[in-house]
Design a protein around this motif. Structure first.
Motif, PDB file in Angstrom:
ATOM      1  N   CYS A  76      48.152 -35.860 -59.215  1.00  0.00           N
ATOM      2  CA  CYS A  76      48.876 -34.579 -59.198  1.00  0.00           C
ATOM      3  C   CYS A  76      48.352 -33.672 -58.089  1.00  0.00           C
ATOM      4  O   CYS A  76      49.119 -32.975 -57.451  1.00  0.00           O
ATOM      5  CB  CYS A  76      48.759 -33.878 -60.546  1.00  0.00           C
ATOM      6  SG  CYS A  76      49.831 -32.436 -60.670  1.00  0.00           S
ATOM      7  N   GLY A  77      47.057 -33.699 -57.839  1.00  0.00           N
ATOM      8  CA  GLY A  77      46.470 -32.827 -56.836  1.00  0.00           C
ATOM      9  C   GLY A  77      46.482 -33.380 -55.424  1.00  0.00           C
ATOM     10  O   GLY A  77      45.890 -32.794 -54.523  1.00  0.00           O
ATOM     11  N   GLU A  78      47.168 -34.500 -55.198  1.00  0.00           N
ATOM     12  CA  GLU A  78      47.166 -35.137 -53.877  1.00  0.00           C
ATOM     13  C   GLU A  78      47.894 -34.346 -52.797  1.00  0.00           C
ATOM     14  O   GLU A  78      47.696 -34.589 -51.625  1.00  0.00           O
ATOM     15  CB  GLU A  78      47.826 -36.525 -53.942  1.00  0.00           C
ATOM     16  CG  GLU A  78      46.949 -37.583 -54.511  1.00  0.00           C
ATOM     17  CD  GLU A  78      47.616 -38.948 -54.481  1.00  0.00           C
ATOM     18  OE1 GLU A  78      48.859 -39.037 -54.328  1.00  0.00           O
ATOM     19  OE2 GLU A  78      46.884 -39.926 -54.598  1.00  0.00           O
ATOM     20  N   GLU A  79      48.744 -33.421 -53.200  1.00  0.00           N
ATOM     21  CA  GLU A  79      49.543 -32.697 -52.219  1.00  0.00           C
ATOM     22  C   GLU A  79      49.622 -31.228 -52.615  1.00  0.00           C
ATOM     23  O   GLU A  79      49.683 -30.894 -53.788  1.00  0.00           O
ATOM     24  CB  GLU A  79      50.955 -33.295 -52.169  1.00  0.00           C
ATOM     25  CG  GLU A  79      51.845 -32.684 -51.124  1.00  0.00           C
ATOM     26  CD  GLU A  79      53.212 -33.337 -51.088  1.00  0.00           C
ATOM     27  OE1 GLU A  79      53.734 -33.504 -49.984  1.00  0.00           O
ATOM     28  OE2 GLU A  79      53.767 -33.665 -52.160  1.00  0.00           O
ATOM     29  N   VAL A  80      49.621 -30.367 -51.619  1.00  0.00           N
ATOM     30  CA  VAL A  80      49.864 -28.945 -51.856  1.00  0.00           C
ATOM     31  C   VAL A  80      51.107 -28.558 -51.066  1.00  0.00           C
ATOM     32  O   VAL A  80      51.317 -29.028 -49.949  1.00  0.00           O
ATOM     33  CB  VAL A  80      48.649 -28.060 -51.475  1.00  0.00           C
ATOM     34  CG1 VAL A  80      48.338 -28.133 -49.998  1.00  0.00           C
ATOM     35  CG2 VAL A  80      48.865 -26.621 -51.913  1.00  0.00           C
TER      36      VAL A  80
END
Length: 126
Positions: A76-80
């Motif tokens: 989930c935190g792989e992309e901002v």
């Protein structure tokens, strides 16, 4: 209904209530970005189960440098994603990725993970 069924039902309701509170009702404190020489505002954001800090106060019309460091293996935190600025970035685990944006006017500018589950905001003030 047996006692075991009641316990399982209440435990499930408790988990659902906690999820609703964490993702939609919990109010985090905002943090002021530090202004560097030359007027650049800068803040470090840790990605681990969400964004810390998730609410960042900045001055409108001045550039902001966001240093994202992902401290989890969750995909989930792989992309901002910063939709108001047309920016997105891949966040490798345990590496810092810097994004620079300039909120032109006062307002709230959201940033999210690629799945739109982690949420944060730049709060631009005059």
């Amino acid at each position: 209904m047996t006692a075991t069924q009641l316990i399982v039902n209440f435990a499930g309701l408790g988990v659902i209530a906690w999820i609703v509170w964490w993702f939609w009702l919990y109010k985090r404190d905002s943090v002021q970005a530090q202004t560097q020489e030359g007027g650049m505002q800068e803040i470090d954001v840790t990605v681990k189960g969400g964004y810390q800090p998730a609410l960042i106060e900045v001055k409108a019309g001045q550039p902001v440098r966001l240093n994202f460091t992902r401290r989890e293996a969750s995909t989930c935190g792989e992309e901002v994603v910063l939709p108001a600025f047309g920016q997105r970035a891949h966040l490798p685990e345990n590496e810092t990725v810097t994004l620079e944006v300039t909120p032109q006017g006062p307002g709230e500018y959201e940033f999210t993970c690629g799945m739109n589950m982690y949420k944060g905001k730049l709060i631009a003030r005059t």
